[in-house]
Scaffold this motif. Structure first.
Motif, PDB file in Angstrom:
ATOM      1  N   GLY A 552       0.814  -1.221   0.000  1.00  0.00           N
ATOM      2  CA  GLY A 552       0.000   0.000   0.000  1.00  0.00           C
ATOM      3  C   GLY A 552       0.838   1.257   0.000  1.00  0.00           C
ATOM      4  N   LYS A 553       1.955   1.219   0.744  1.00  0.00           N
ATOM      5  CA  LYS A 553       2.821   2.398   0.776  1.00  0.00           C
ATOM      6  C   LYS A 553       3.454   2.655  -0.581  1.00  0.00           C
ATOM      7  CE  LYS A 553       3.929   2.032   5.699  1.00  0.00           C
ATOM      8  NZ  LYS A 553       5.013   1.854   6.706  1.00  0.00           N
ATOM      9  N   ALA A 555       2.084   1.684  -3.456  1.00  0.00           N
ATOM     10  CA  ALA A 555       1.021   1.990  -4.422  1.00  0.00           C
ATOM     11  C   ALA A 555       0.551   3.433  -4.339  1.00  0.00           C
ATOM     12  CB  ALA A 555      -0.158   1.042  -4.202  1.00  0.00           C
ATOM     13  N   GLU A 556       0.896   4.141  -3.262  1.00  0.00           N
ATOM     14  CA  GLU A 556       0.496   5.552  -3.158  1.00  0.00           C
ATOM     15  C   GLU A 556       1.095   6.385  -4.284  1.00  0.00           C
ATOM     16  OE1 GLU A 556       1.652   6.795   0.696  1.00  0.00           O
ATOM     17  OE2 GLU A 556       0.128   5.622   1.759  1.00  0.00           O
ATOM     18  N   ILE A 557       2.181   5.937  -4.859  1.00  0.00           N
ATOM     19  CA  ILE A 557       2.802   6.665  -5.961  1.00  0.00           C
ATOM     20  C   ILE A 557       1.920   6.620  -7.207  1.00  0.00           C
ATOM     21  CG2 ILE A 557       4.879   6.810  -7.406  1.00  0.00           C
ATOM     22  CD1 ILE A 557       5.325   7.496  -4.475  1.00  0.00           C
ATOM     23  N   PHE A 558       1.134   5.540  -7.324  1.00  0.00           N
ATOM     24  CA  PHE A 558       0.308   5.353  -8.524  1.00  0.00           C
ATOM     25  C   PHE A 558      -1.107   5.877  -8.308  1.00  0.00           C
ATOM     26  CE2 PHE A 558       3.519   2.027  -8.294  1.00  0.00           C
ATOM     27  CZ  PHE A 558       4.147   2.154  -9.529  1.00  0.00           C
ATOM     28  N   SER A 559      -1.225   7.044  -7.703  1.00  0.00           N
ATOM     29  CA  SER A 559      -2.556   7.616  -7.419  1.00  0.00           C
ATOM     30  C   SER A 559      -3.295   8.037  -8.673  1.00  0.00           C
ATOM     31  CB  SER A 559      -2.410   8.815  -6.477  1.00  0.00           C
ATOM     32  OG  SER A 559      -1.556   9.788  -7.068  1.00  0.00           O
ATOM     33  N   PHE A 560      -2.595   8.118  -9.783  1.00  0.00           N
ATOM     34  CA  PHE A 560      -3.203   8.551 -11.037  1.00  0.00           C
ATOM     35  C   PHE A 560      -3.953   7.425 -11.743  1.00  0.00           C
ATOM     36  CE2 PHE A 560       1.327   7.655 -11.461  1.00  0.00           C
ATOM     37  CZ  PHE A 560       1.317   6.569 -12.312  1.00  0.00           C
ATOM     38  N   ARG A 562      -6.870   5.253 -12.797  1.00  0.00           N
ATOM     39  CA  ARG A 562      -8.327   5.402 -12.781  1.00  0.00           C
ATOM     40  C   ARG A 562      -8.967   4.261 -13.552  1.00  0.00           C
ATOM     41  NH1 ARG A 562      -6.843   8.348  -9.549  1.00  0.00           N
ATOM     42  NH2 ARG A 562      -7.307  10.565  -9.186  1.00  0.00           N
TER      43      ARG A 562
END
Length: 566
Positions: A552-553, A555-560, A562
């Motif tokens: 999860g930490k 994956a925060e980089i891949f917030s884009f 959708r």
């Protein structure tokens, strides 16, 4: 010429008028110093009347003026220089026949076909004293595999020096008691002889045998390893299927013997160790029970071969072990998966459940409950914990010493800090000395072991040798493990909960890695791993929730990211 020759011999003594002599013993014996003119020389030299093309070419007789000794000397030309060879002997110890044989031998070995000298006989004679012909030491001594097994176990062989049994292969020292038991089972076990010997670790951490009688079979205690193999020679005492008769059901039932059998009791044991090939081993292990057993048998053959090479029984040029490093083919088989391989406790709730259940079972399983608690607080191995002594604990300096004699690595003495929680546990263990349930027959203070045995016999109470022996520490926890596992399942309400003592060291490692941010060099100081790679590969076992947190930490980089619209 008017004089007529007659056939009568002259009776007058012949005077020496020439330096050439006939090569005969009588001629040499007739030479007298009184009839020889030496002049100012110490020696008088005489030539022999021999053919120039014979091996006697250049032969001289040297007569001494002072002693009258007569030496045969051979003059020869080598590399354009004249030299003399004085190794033919003196008359009468060496007669003409002996000198001729030596000259013929020199001509064969030091001259070419044309009679030219190609080697200096003086150098050859000098090298005979300086150089010794090397004996052929490449020939093996001809010991069988069974004889090597006896010597490897510590039995005496005629004409050979007896050594302590079960030496390591490529390191100095000897195997521990556990390894000795396993190796003896493969080498000479699956037999009644296995009931006559037990193995314990000595003060150095090396396994040593202890011989016991078999009262059921009425076999007396062996005196030594040689006596053990004398009582049970190859083929005698092999375990077989046991057939019982049930009187109530009126039927027979059979307890099958093991599918495996020892090397000592098989035909391959009667073959020469020097002639053993990988194919011989492949054919012999083909019918063994499992892949792990086959690999262990191969390791035993390797140990025997290396032991024989160390003793010089395979000759001086045996080469590398012919069945080491995967040179023996073993078919891969389906192996059972270890259910505890990737299991470790991580959450505070799991550790608290373990500790609570251990405390509640401590009255029923004293020492064993504390053993598991000690393992989880120190990350110490079970085999090391069982051999811990009270003298290794220093409360004043707040540390526990782990001697290299009990450590698995055996590299050096190691230390562990005593935390407040660990000190509480150690005090609880020491309190057993005053526990009422032990005062009537058992005194903990008389035992040097931190975890002492509870198998008590009246004749052992005053036996100081027993109290200080390896037999006096806690033997095992086979009954405690399922009891603790079932109780933890009951308290947690999870019937699939997994527990075994092997997860305690992994649990400490995993927890330490999480607390210290994955810094293996910090965790390594407590777990005492020789390699950080081993620690990360086999002992750091985060569960799926911890892995989800790690992922999860990242994956925060891949917030884009959708979801696509329909």
């Amino acid at each position: 010429m008017s004089e007529i020759l007659h056939n009568k011999l002259d009776t007058k003594e012949i005077k020496q008028t020439t330096s050439k002599l006939s090569f005969r013993d009588l001629t040499i014996a007739a030479l007298k110093n009184s009839k020889i003119t030496f002049g100012k020389s110490r020696f008088k030299w005489f030539k022999f009347d021999v053919s120039k093309g014979s091996s006697l070419k250049g032969l001289r007789l040297r007569v001494s003026k002072n002693t009258g000794s007569k030496h045969f000397v051979l003059q020869f030309w080598f590399q354009g220089k004249s030299n003399y060879y004085y190794g033919l002997g003196a008359y009468p110890k060496a007669n003409c026949r002996d000198v001729e044989k030596k000259c013929i031998e020199l001509a064969e070995t030091h001259q070419d076909d044309r009679g030219i000298w190609i080697k200096d006989p003086n150098i050859t004679k000098r090298d005979e004293k300086r150089l010794v012909e090397k004996p052929d030491t490449t020939i093996a001594k001809g010991y069988t595999i069974n004889e090597v097994i006896e010597a490897y176990c510590g039995a005496a062989l005629p004409g050979e020096q007896t050594e302590r049994g079960f030496s390591k292969d490529r390191k100095e020292g000897y195997r521990r008691a556990k390894s000795c038991r396993n190796w003896f089972r493969y080498l000479a076990g699956y037999n009644h002889r296995n009931t006559l010997v037990k193995f314990y670790d000595d003060d150095q951490g090396f396994g040593e045998p202890k011989f016991v009688p078999n009262l059921h079979l009425r076999v007396a205690k062996p005196v030594d390893m040689r006596d053990l193999f004398r009582k049970y020679p190859p083929g005698r005492g092999v375990l077989k299927d046991r057939v019982y008769y049930n009187r109530r059901k009126k039927q027979n039932y059979t307890i099958s013997a093991s599918q495996n059998y020892s090397i000592y009791d098989s035909d391959i044991g009667k073959s020469l160790i020097s002639e053993l090939t990988p194919g011989d081993i492949e054919a012999w292990i083909r019918d063994k029970s499992s892949w792990e057993i086959k690999i262990d048998y191969i390791k035993c053959f390797v140990s025997l071969w290396i032991f024989a090479r160390k003793r010089g029984w395979l000759g001086t040029n045996p080469g590398e072990c012919p069945f080491d490093n995967g040179q023996v083919y073993v078919k891969k088989e389906t192996r059972k998966t270890d259910p505890y391989k990737d299991i470790a406790m991580e959450t505070p709730a799991e550790f608290e459940l373990f500790w609570k259940c251990s405390e509640e079972l401590a009255d029923k399983f004293p020492m064993k409950a504390e053993l598991h608690q000690f393992m989880v607080l120190t990350a110490i191995r079970k085999s090391e914990a069982l051999r811990m002594k009270k003298e290794y604990i220093d409360f004043d300096k707040g540390k526990i010493i782990i001697p290299k004699t009990i450590s698995k690595t055996r590299y050096r003495d190691e230390e562990l800090p005593i935390t407040p929680e660990l000190e509480i546990l150690l005090r609880n263990i020491m309190d057993y000395e005053n526990d009422p349930q032990f005062q009537d027959f058992y005194k903990m203070r008389d035992f040097p072991w931190l975890f002492a045995t509870r198998r008590w016999k009246s004749e052992r109470y005053f036996n100081k040798e027993f109290r200080h022996s390896q037999e006096a520490h806690l033997g095992g926890d086979e009954r405690y493990i399922p009891a603790l596992r079932n109780y933890m399942r009951l308290q947690s309400g999870d019937p699939t909960l997994m527990y075994a003592p092997k997860i305690l060291r992994k649990s400490y490692t995993t927890l330490s890695q999480q607390i210290h941010g994955g810094r293996s060099e910090i965790t390594k100081e407590m777990t005492r791993h020789a390699s950080v790679d081993t620690l990360n590969k086999h002992y750091n076992k985060p569960n799926i929730e911890t892995k989800r947190e790690y992922a999860g930490k990242v994956a925060e980089i891949f917030s884009f990211v959708r979801r696509r619209s329909a």
